[in-house]
Design a protein around this motif. Structure first.
Motif, short mmCIF file in Angstrom:
data_model
loop_
_atom_site.label_atom_id
_atom_site.label_comp_id
_atom_site.label_asym_id
_atom_site.label_seq_id
_atom_site.Cartn_x
_atom_site.Cartn_y
_atom_site.Cartn_z
N ALA A 170 0.83 -1.21 0.00
CA ALA A 170 0.00 0.00 0.00
C ALA A 170 0.87 1.26 0.00
N VAL A 171 1.87 1.28 0.86
CA VAL A 171 2.73 2.46 0.95
C VAL A 171 3.47 2.69 -0.36
N ALA A 172 3.99 1.63 -0.96
CA ALA A 172 4.74 1.76 -2.22
C ALA A 172 3.85 2.33 -3.33
N ALA A 173 2.62 1.83 -3.43
CA ALA A 173 1.72 2.31 -4.48
C ALA A 173 1.31 3.76 -4.23
N PHE A 174 0.98 4.10 -2.98
CA PHE A 174 0.61 5.48 -2.65
C PHE A 174 1.77 6.43 -2.94
N GLU A 175 2.97 6.03 -2.54
CA GLU A 175 4.11 6.93 -2.74
C GLU A 175 4.42 7.13 -4.22
N GLU A 176 4.22 6.09 -5.02
CA GLU A 176 4.45 6.23 -6.47
C GLU A 176 3.40 7.16 -7.08
N ILE A 177 2.16 7.04 -6.65
CA ILE A 177 1.11 7.95 -7.13
C ILE A 177 1.46 9.39 -6.76
N MET A 178 1.90 9.58 -5.52
CA MET A 178 2.24 10.93 -5.08
C MET A 178 3.45 11.47 -5.84
N ARG A 179 4.43 10.62 -6.12
CA ARG A 179 5.60 11.06 -6.88
C ARG A 179 5.18 11.56 -8.26
N ARG A 180 4.32 10.78 -8.92
CA ARG A 180 3.86 11.17 -10.26
C ARG A 180 3.03 12.46 -10.21
N ALA A 181 2.20 12.57 -9.15
CA ALA A 181 1.37 13.77 -9.02
C ALA A 181 2.23 15.01 -8.80
N ARG A 182 3.32 14.86 -8.02
CA ARG A 182 4.24 15.98 -7.82
C ARG A 182 4.90 16.37 -9.15
N GLU A 183 5.37 15.36 -9.87
CA GLU A 183 6.08 15.63 -11.13
C GLU A 183 5.16 16.26 -12.18
N SER A 184 3.86 15.96 -12.07
CA SER A 184 2.91 16.54 -13.02
C SER A 184 2.57 17.98 -12.67
N GLY A 185 2.99 18.41 -11.46
CA GLY A 185 2.69 19.77 -11.02
C GLY A 185 1.33 19.90 -10.36
N ARG A 186 0.62 18.80 -10.14
CA ARG A 186 -0.71 18.85 -9.55
C ARG A 186 -0.69 18.77 -8.03
N LEU A 187 0.34 18.12 -7.47
CA LEU A 187 0.42 17.94 -6.02
C LEU A 187 1.50 18.84 -5.44
N ARG A 188 1.21 19.45 -4.30
CA ARG A 188 2.20 20.31 -3.64
C ARG A 188 3.49 19.55 -3.40
N ALA A 189 4.60 20.22 -3.61
CA ALA A 189 5.91 19.58 -3.48
C ALA A 189 6.27 19.26 -2.04
N ASP A 190 5.67 19.96 -1.09
CA ASP A 190 6.05 19.79 0.31
C ASP A 190 5.20 18.75 1.04
N VAL A 191 4.31 18.06 0.34
CA VAL A 191 3.42 17.08 0.98
C VAL A 191 4.06 15.69 0.92
N THR A 192 4.12 15.03 2.07
CA THR A 192 4.68 13.68 2.14
C THR A 192 3.57 12.64 2.33
N PHE A 193 3.95 11.38 2.17
CA PHE A 193 3.01 10.29 2.43
C PHE A 193 2.48 10.35 3.85
N ASP A 194 3.37 10.58 4.83
CA ASP A 194 2.95 10.65 6.23
C ASP A 194 1.94 11.76 6.45
N ASP A 195 2.13 12.90 5.75
CA ASP A 195 1.16 14.00 5.85
C ASP A 195 -0.22 13.54 5.40
N VAL A 196 -0.27 12.94 4.23
CA VAL A 196 -1.56 12.54 3.64
C VAL A 196 -2.22 11.45 4.47
N TRP A 197 -1.44 10.45 4.85
CA TRP A 197 -2.00 9.33 5.60
C TRP A 197 -2.47 9.79 6.99
#
Length: 198
Positions: free
Chosen positions: A133-160
């Protein structure tokens, strides 16, 4: 093959299917009961909500701790499955994140974890599923950051952490599902990267 043999061979898949359905019903009922009444809630109530007898419950789960471990693993496994599916199917990574968070909220992530936290230190199955679960969530967040849609300062721990708090039932439980969905949309708005000024 005799009629008796044929009947026995045909009955075996039905018994397995019934057992699988009972297992799922017990897990779902136990999650609801533990969230509402805590991990020490009577297992009779779990069996009653699942629509099975106590003997059936104990055939599937050796004791209370086994049931609690399997409930936690089941909820995290659902989150892992959804995250992996979203990763494969969604073209927009932020929409994949939205899909995952909605799914995790619907499974009661925030309500289940306070119940099970600290009850088992090492369970290989649970932690293997959690790593998925963590690996998949973190990969989604990585892609969202790279796309410019997700804030760069947000971590998995923040979201979870925010998800766990937003989906935790309110005292009494009245209206918490509706409010949690509303709060989740506000959280998602806050996770979006700011649009650059023209």
């Amino acid at each position: 093959m005799s009629t008796v043999d044929l009947a026995r061979d045909c009955a075996a898949p039905c018994r397995r299917a019934d057992a699988s359905r009972n297992h799922e019903r017990i897990l779902s009922a136990a999650r609801a009961v533990f969230v509402e009444h805590g991990a020490e809630a009577p297992l009779d109530e779990v069996a009653r909500r699942a629509g099975v007898g106590n003997a059936t419950l104990y055939r599937h789960f050796g004791d209370r701790e086994d049931l609690i471990r399997q409930v936690a693993t089941h909820v995290i496994e659902q989150a892992a499955d959804e995250a992996e599916s979203a990763l494969a199917e969604e073209h927009d990574p932020f929409e994949a994140l939205r899909r995952c968070l909605r799914s995790a909220a619907s499974h009661g992530i925030g309500a289940v974890h306070p119940v099970v936290r600290g009850r088992f230190v090492k369970d290989e199955t649970f932690f293997a599923v959690r790593e998925r679960a963590v690996a998949a969530f973190e990969e989604i967040m990585r892609r969202a950051r790279e796309s410019g849609r997700l804030r760069a300062d947000v971590t998995f721990d923040d979201v979870w952490g925010m998800l766990a708090r937003l989906t935790r039932p309110l005292p009494g439980g009245t209206g918490s599902d509706t409010r949690a969905a509303h709060y989740l949309e506000i959280l998602l708005d806050g996770l979006r990267a700011p649009v650059p000024a023209p």
